[in-house]
Write a protein that holds these residues in place. Structure first.
Motif, mmCIF file in Angstrom:
data_model
loop_
_atom_site.group_PDB
_atom_site.id
_atom_site.type_symbol
_atom_site.label_atom_id
_atom_site.label_comp_id
_atom_site.label_asym_id
_atom_site.label_seq_id
_atom_site.Cartn_x
_atom_site.Cartn_y
_atom_site.Cartn_z
ATOM 1 N N PRO A 136 0.818 -1.216 0.000
ATOM 2 C CA PRO A 136 0.000 0.000 0.000
ATOM 3 C C PRO A 136 0.856 1.272 0.000
ATOM 4 C CG PRO A 136 -0.783 -1.525 1.680
ATOM 5 C CD PRO A 136 0.475 -2.110 1.127
ATOM 6 N N ILE A 137 2.090 1.153 0.461
ATOM 7 C CA ILE A 137 3.018 2.280 0.412
ATOM 8 C C ILE A 137 3.867 2.125 -0.850
ATOM 9 C CG2 ILE A 137 4.916 3.473 1.619
ATOM 10 C CD1 ILE A 137 2.296 3.436 3.205
ATOM 11 N N ILE A 138 3.948 3.191 -1.631
ATOM 12 C CA ILE A 138 4.674 3.113 -2.901
ATOM 13 C C ILE A 138 5.947 3.943 -2.831
ATOM 14 C CG2 ILE A 138 4.532 3.671 -5.366
ATOM 15 C CD1 ILE A 138 1.516 3.136 -5.146
ATOM 16 N N VAL A 153 11.974 9.124 10.532
ATOM 17 C CA VAL A 153 10.638 8.855 11.077
ATOM 18 C C VAL A 153 10.472 7.362 11.340
ATOM 19 C CG1 VAL A 153 8.178 8.786 10.493
ATOM 20 C CG2 VAL A 153 9.476 10.879 10.137
ATOM 21 N N CYS A 154 10.840 6.549 10.373
ATOM 22 C CA CYS A 154 10.624 5.109 10.532
ATOM 23 C C CYS A 154 11.463 4.568 11.685
ATOM 24 C CB CYS A 154 10.936 4.365 9.238
ATOM 25 S SG CYS A 154 10.410 2.646 9.287
ATOM 26 N N GLU A 155 12.685 5.054 11.801
ATOM 27 C CA GLU A 155 13.547 4.529 12.854
ATOM 28 C C GLU A 155 13.255 5.163 14.223
ATOM 29 O OE1 GLU A 155 17.661 4.536 11.904
ATOM 30 O OE2 GLU A 155 18.254 3.991 13.948
ATOM 31 N N VAL A 157 10.627 7.503 15.210
ATOM 32 C CA VAL A 157 9.252 7.656 15.685
ATOM 33 C C VAL A 157 8.549 6.290 15.725
ATOM 34 C CG1 VAL A 157 7.040 8.820 15.314
ATOM 35 C CG2 VAL A 157 9.169 9.982 14.719
ATOM 36 N N GLN A 158 8.852 5.459 14.730
ATOM 37 C CA GLN A 158 8.176 4.169 14.671
ATOM 38 C C GLN A 158 9.053 3.019 15.155
ATOM 39 O OE1 GLN A 158 5.536 5.268 14.803
ATOM 40 N NE2 GLN A 158 4.258 4.912 13.017
ATOM 41 N N GLY A 159 10.282 3.293 15.454
ATOM 42 C CA GLY A 159 11.131 2.254 16.049
ATOM 43 C C GLY A 159 11.369 1.042 15.159
ATOM 44 N N ILE A 160 11.298 1.203 13.838
ATOM 45 C CA ILE A 160 11.482 0.029 12.987
ATOM 46 C C ILE A 160 12.757 0.140 12.144
ATOM 47 C CG2 ILE A 160 10.387 -1.580 11.400
ATOM 48 C CD1 ILE A 160 7.723 -0.448 12.102
ATOM 49 N N GLY A 161 12.816 1.126 11.272
ATOM 50 C CA GLY A 161 14.013 1.237 10.427
ATOM 51 C C GLY A 161 13.936 0.361 9.195
ATOM 52 N N VAL A 162 12.760 0.370 8.547
ATOM 53 C CA VAL A 162 12.586 -0.455 7.343
ATOM 54 C C VAL A 162 13.488 0.036 6.213
ATOM 55 C CG1 VAL A 162 10.935 -1.210 5.599
ATOM 56 C CG2 VAL A 162 10.173 -0.814 7.942
ATOM 57 N N ILE A 163 13.574 1.363 6.096
ATOM 58 C CA ILE A 163 14.330 1.940 4.986
ATOM 59 C C ILE A 163 15.506 2.733 5.531
ATOM 60 C CG2 ILE A 163 12.638 2.090 3.125
ATOM 61 C CD1 ILE A 163 11.536 4.564 4.346
ATOM 62 N N ASP A 164 16.572 2.766 4.756
ATOM 63 C CA ASP A 164 17.746 3.520 5.180
ATOM 64 C C ASP A 164 18.526 3.934 3.942
ATOM 65 O OD1 ASP A 164 19.836 4.604 6.763
ATOM 66 O OD2 ASP A 164 19.453 3.075 8.279
ATOM 67 N N GLU A 186 9.519 -5.726 7.032
ATOM 68 C CA GLU A 186 8.833 -5.552 8.305
ATOM 69 C C GLU A 186 7.996 -4.265 8.350
ATOM 70 O OE1 GLU A 186 11.961 -4.930 7.484
ATOM 71 O OE2 GLU A 186 13.182 -4.247 9.159
ATOM 72 N N CYS A 187 7.853 -3.573 7.220
ATOM 73 C CA CYS A 187 7.046 -2.353 7.144
ATOM 74 C C CYS A 187 5.618 -2.634 7.631
ATOM 75 C CB CYS A 187 7.000 -1.855 5.704
ATOM 76 S SG CYS A 187 5.877 -0.486 5.422
ATOM 77 N N VAL A 188 5.089 -1.744 8.479
ATOM 78 C CA VAL A 188 3.736 -1.958 8.994
ATOM 79 C C VAL A 188 2.701 -1.090 8.266
ATOM 80 C CG1 VAL A 188 4.576 -2.696 11.259
ATOM 81 C CG2 VAL A 188 4.036 -0.278 10.888
ATOM 82 N N TYR A 189 3.145 -0.388 7.232
ATOM 83 C CA TYR A 189 2.264 0.402 6.363
ATOM 84 C C TYR A 189 1.571 1.560 7.070
ATOM 85 C CZ TYR A 189 2.995 -4.032 4.000
ATOM 86 O OH TYR A 189 3.574 -5.160 3.490
ATOM 87 N N CYS A 190 2.174 2.049 8.150
ATOM 88 C CA CYS A 190 1.574 3.163 8.882
ATOM 89 C C CYS A 190 1.565 4.436 8.050
ATOM 90 C CB CYS A 190 2.346 3.415 10.171
ATOM 91 S SG CYS A 190 4.061 3.900 9.882
ATOM 92 N N GLY A 191 2.434 4.506 7.049
ATOM 93 C CA GLY A 191 2.445 5.685 6.188
ATOM 94 C C GLY A 191 3.018 6.924 6.838
ATOM 95 N N GLN A 192 3.724 6.776 7.925
ATOM 96 C CA GLN A 192 4.299 7.961 8.565
ATOM 97 C C GLN A 192 5.467 8.518 7.749
ATOM 98 O OE1 GLN A 192 2.827 9.696 11.234
ATOM 99 N NE2 GLN A 192 1.363 8.339 10.219
ATOM 100 N N CYS A 193 6.116 7.645 7.003
ATOM 101 C CA CYS A 193 7.156 8.122 6.084
ATOM 102 C C CYS A 193 6.499 8.931 4.965
ATOM 103 C CB CYS A 193 7.932 6.943 5.516
ATOM 104 S SG CYS A 193 6.883 5.663 4.817
ATOM 105 N N VAL A 194 5.351 8.470 4.518
ATOM 106 C CA VAL A 194 4.614 9.182 3.479
ATOM 107 C C VAL A 194 4.185 10.556 3.996
ATOM 108 C CG1 VAL A 194 2.502 9.168 2.088
ATOM 109 C CG2 VAL A 194 3.754 7.031 2.485
HETATM 110 S S1 SF4 Z 1 5.013 2.841 6.290
HETATM 111 FE FE1 SF4 Z 1 5.659 3.048 8.443
HETATM 112 S S2 SF4 Z 1 6.806 1.150 8.813
HETATM 113 FE FE2 SF4 Z 1 6.624 1.337 6.594
HETATM 114 S S3 SF4 Z 1 8.510 2.362 5.961
HETATM 115 FE FE3 SF4 Z 1 6.956 3.957 6.281
HETATM 116 S S4 SF4 Z 1 7.238 4.631 8.406
HETATM 117 FE FE4 SF4 Z 1 8.318 2.679 8.176
#
Ligand code: SF4
Ligand code: SF4
Ligand code: SF4
Ligand code: FES
Ligand code: FES
Ligand code: FES
Lengths: 657, 159
Positions: A136-138, A153-155, A157-164, A186-194
């Protein structure tokens, strides 16, 4: 503190994070392309240059204000420098603005216009990039200006770090590990990066085409609107604080071919009502505590991937979207005598993860289409209808009425507060206390009439959730329920909301939502007549109520191939798969693997055994896991594996003789 | 491949499973395998509790690391102007015939890999190539095949 800005003395608030924020507060927005108040400071784009004390030019995002400072924000030299930066960015940028997802809301486009850039002095260079549409995230790196906002943001605010960042120099790119498709990470599709990407390098999938197809298919199209949509959509339509927006949207959708429009806030009441009882029951039985809310699909996926032991703690009550989807398809369709297959149920959400939620295996067939606030506002604009002039129309019954609580689901704390309302009405509350623990985390202690004490936490942001989960696991924090919303400030900050989508706008949205909720006549789901009717007529027993419940299971973070450890290129063999995923690794799966390899080499387990390593067998709550052919061994030890191997040998010899 | 994880574990242990030692860990992995295999990166991510994307970022940033397998013998075939004029293309054909791989690839047994590179600074010897830091000049397709055959035999003897 006193400073001089462009030769005028002004008063700056003390304690600002940097000059950029301080000047913003004082009414001067310094151009910037890599600064977010929500994350650490990167200082890379150089757009935010200012001149200090008549000599140096510095980046205002990395400079602290100082008493008596003389700041120039807009000298000809700075203007030229900024233009140069923009032209350099544009030279490597895919400039197809008219067909771009962020046309009209892109920060780069805005600055190009503000600075009147009409030609770029540098030769256009095309970057070699691919667009990833798997999720869903492009991601489209031809639009990326390497500001790193998404990475932080991903690392952070969201504590994941999917992208770098990967590669360097001209080849630098933002990407998941090994350029893996997002849908396999492991992206959770929250869209906060978007939400924080200044350009269209990160966007979300638009499903508007499918809506128009549905509307011309002859099927019955039913809509449902989430709480957070009605407040944010106004930003795109030059409206503000309109408390009847939802009802205007109903009118608009009806004019566009929808036959019914329901309120997701009704389902929020339903979820809170059900979840309050679930919570109380778990507290009484002292099981599966703390209860974790499950309304936010990004949080649910996060738990599935990172806290497998707590998957069973997730509330089994479906999210409002899926609960409403279920009752429309399973109860309402029958009532109106339409085959559920002839209904297209369209949900309007602030959220990108909701697109994923509706597509999860366990939810298929309920909600057919999830559109974001952004897609809704596009639809309205394209229609040419001036929504301000539409007469509001009420939501359709029987899923059109909600309490204040149900509507407040749209912001952080809403689920918890509504659950508390139900507990207040049904079990009684003697005393309640609320505290702010840290930014993004609130706590509550309730003393019930029956003497029980109920502790709750309300969290937004997955990095905050990670902190809290750590404390819960270490038993530093004791709580009975944790509400988590992945997005800062809750769903009003969802990845599908209009741009800009920063903390400031989110706080405004929260205020408008609260005002809109406050004019609702009923306070608690318990007073919701249609909800009570639903329970009396349809949900008479556990069994029927089961339809609004679901189950979750551990999920692997990254799809990767198995690792050959002791390969055996043969057809007839026994394959032993040892999980080396995080949970299992932490529980000593590597030790089991080494022992196993030793034994296999010594031939003490019989020949024809192949050993492979794998990353997660999705049974992490019972780690370490080993699989022998297709038999899963949980909490595996070498002895257990040996036993199963022996059984295999026996059955094999038996079948041969 | 059994060595994979034993060796990785040893390397991790040597660096005390510390995130701060990531670069040193990766350098050792690179030395061990001549590249950073995908499963090893994922494994290190698990062991150090780091997002794999971060490790990938480090791995792609520094020139010391390679993300693609490299052969035990890395053939760098010059395609600079001088070598190109002197027929480096025919040398490439010879390599392709002998090893069945294209530039950027590695043989299945991980013994040879070949890459085309810009001027090696040996134009006087054009056409030229470098195998593990040794320069070979004034090449013909026949000579190239000869050199590779010799290395192959050496490999066989070693086993
Ligand atoms: S959608 Fe959320 S989890 Fe996925 S890359 Fe963006 S910020 Fe990280
Ligand atoms: S994808 Fe967007 S947010 Fe991320 S670095 Fe590129 S431009 Fe910045
Ligand atoms: S907090 Fe709300 S908008 Fe954000 S991911 Fe969760 S459900 Fe979606
Ligand atoms: S905003 Fe300050 S350097 Fe980018
Ligand atoms: S880590 Fe998920 S099953 Fe092993
Ligand atoms: S062009 Fe080949 S060595 Fe210079």
């Amino acid at each position: 503190m006193k400073v001089f800005v462009n030769d005028r003395e002004i008063e700056l608030k003390n304690g600002s994070r940097n000059l950029l924020e301080a000047l913003r507060e004082a009414g001067i927005e310094i151009p910037n392309l890599c600064y977010l108040s929500e994350t650490s400071i990167y200082g890379a784009c150089r757009m935010c240059l200012v001149e200090i004390d008549g000599k140096e030019i510095v980046t205002s995002c990395t400079t602290k204000p100082r008493e008596g400072m003389r700041i120039k924000t807009n000298t000809p030299q700075i203007h030229e420098l900024r233009r140069g930066i923009l032209e350099l960015l544009l030279a490597t940028h895919n400039r197809d603005c008219t067909t771009c997802e962020r046309n009209g809301s892109c920060k780069l486009q805005k600055y190009a216009e503000d600075f009147g850039i009409r030609n770029v002095r540098f030769a256009q260079i095309k970057k070699n990039t691919k667009t990833d549409r798997s999720a869903p995230i492009i991601r489209d790196n031809s639009k990326c200006i390497l500001c790193g906002d998404c990475v932080r943001v991903c690392e952070e605010v969201q504590g994941i770090g999917v992208i770098d960042f990967a590669y360097r120099g001209f080849s630098t790119q933002v990407t998941p590990v090994f350029e893996t498709e997002l849908s396999k990470t492991e992206c959770v599709y929250c869209g906060q990066c978007v939400a924080h990407c200044p350009t269209a390098a990160l966007t979300f999938r638009s499903d508007l085409d499918r809506l128009y197809q549905a509307l011309s298919s002859g099927k019955t199209v039913i809509g449902m609107i989430a709480p957070a949509v009605r407040v944010a959509v106004q930003e795109d339509l030059s409206m503000d604080s309109d408390a009847t927006m939802a009802e205007r949207l109903v009118a608009f959708l009806k004019m566009s071919g929808f036959s019914k429009v329901f309120d997701v806030a009704f389902a929020a009441d339903l979820v809170a009502y059900e979840e309050a009882h679930e919570l109380y029951e778990r507290v009484v039985n002292n099981e599966k505590l703390p209860l974790l809310t499950s309304c936010c699909p990004a949080w649910v996926k996060y738990v599935e991937q990172f806290y497998p032991k707590y998957v069973e703690n997730l509330s089994t009550v479906k999210s409002p979207q899926q609960a409403l989807g279920t009752i429309v398809k399973k109860i309402y369709a029958k009532k109106i005598g339409i085959n559920p297959e002839d209904i297209v149920l369209v949900s309007f959400m602030p959220c990108t993860a909701k697109k994923f939620e509706a597509e999860r295996q366990e939810h298929l067939g309920m909600v057919d289409l999830v559109l974001t606030t952004k897609e809704l506002s596009q639809m309205i604009k394209a229609s040419g209808i001036n929504i301000k002039q539409l007469t509001p129309e009420p939501f359709d019954k029987p899923f059109g009425i909600s309490s204040q609580g149900g509507l407040n689901f749209g912001k952080t704390g809403g689920v918890f507060a509504t659950v508390v309302e139900v507990i207040r009405d049904e079990m009684g509350i003697e005393n309640e206390e609320y505290h702010d623990l840290q930014p993004g985390v609130k706590s509550a202690v309730l003393t019930l009439k029956d003497g029980r004490v109920l502790k709750g936490l309300v969290v937004f942001g997955l990095a905050n959730a990670r902190d809290i989960m750590k404390k819960v696991m270490e038993k530093v924090l004791d709580t009975n329920i944790i509400e988590v919303m992945a997005c800062n400030y809750g769903c009003i900050g969802g990845g599908g909301q209009p741009y800009p989508n920063d903390s400031k706008v989110r706080q405004t949205r929260a205020r408008i939502l609260k005002e809109t909720a406050s004019i609702k006549a009923i306070n608690s789901p318990v007073e919701n007549y249609y909800l009570q009717k639903l329970y009396q007529e349809e949900f008479k027993d556990q069994h029927t109520r089961h339809m609004i419940h679901t189950e979750y299971k551990p999920r692997k973070r990254i799809e990767s191939e198995d690792i050959e450890i002791l390969p055996l290129p043969k057809e007839d063999k026994t394959t032993v798969k040892v999980c080396l995923g995080t949970s299992c690794y932490m529980k000593g799966s590597y030790r089991v693997l080494s022992q196993l390899v030793e034994s296999v080499k010594k031939d003490s387990l019989g020949d024809e055994i192949e050993v492979v390593g794998t990353f997660c067998l999705e049974n992490c709550d019972k780690s370490p896991n080993v699989m022998v052919n297709d038999k899963l061994i949980s909490e595996a030890t070498l002895e257990k594996v040996e036993e199963v191997l022996k059984e295999c040998q026996i059955t094999k010899t038996e079948s041969q003789s | 491949m059994e060595r994979t994880f034993q060796k990785v574990e040893e390397i991790l242990k040597k660096h005390e499973y510390k995130k701060e030692n990531l670069i040193r860990i990766l350098l050792d992995v690179q030395k061990q395998y001549r590249y950073l295999p995908e499963d090893v990166i994922n494994y290190i991510g698990v062991a150090l509790q780091l997002p794999p994307a971060k490790i990938y970022g480090v791995g792609t940033f520094y020139a010391q690391f390679s993300l693609k397998p490299k052969g035990k013998y890395t053939i760098l075939l010059c395609d600079g102007t001088a070598c190109h004029m002197e027929g480096s293309i025919s040398l490439l054909k010879a390599i392709e015939e002998e090893l069945n791989i294209k530039p950027g690839e590695v043989t299945k047994d991980l013994v040879f890999s070949v890459d085309q590179v810009g001027c090696l600074g040996a134009c006087a010897l054009a056409p030229a190539m470098v195998i593990n830091e040794e320069v070979y000049g004034n090449l013909t397709p026949e000579k190239v095949k000869e050199i590779i055959k010799k290395l192959k035999e050496g490999e066989k003897d070693a086993q």
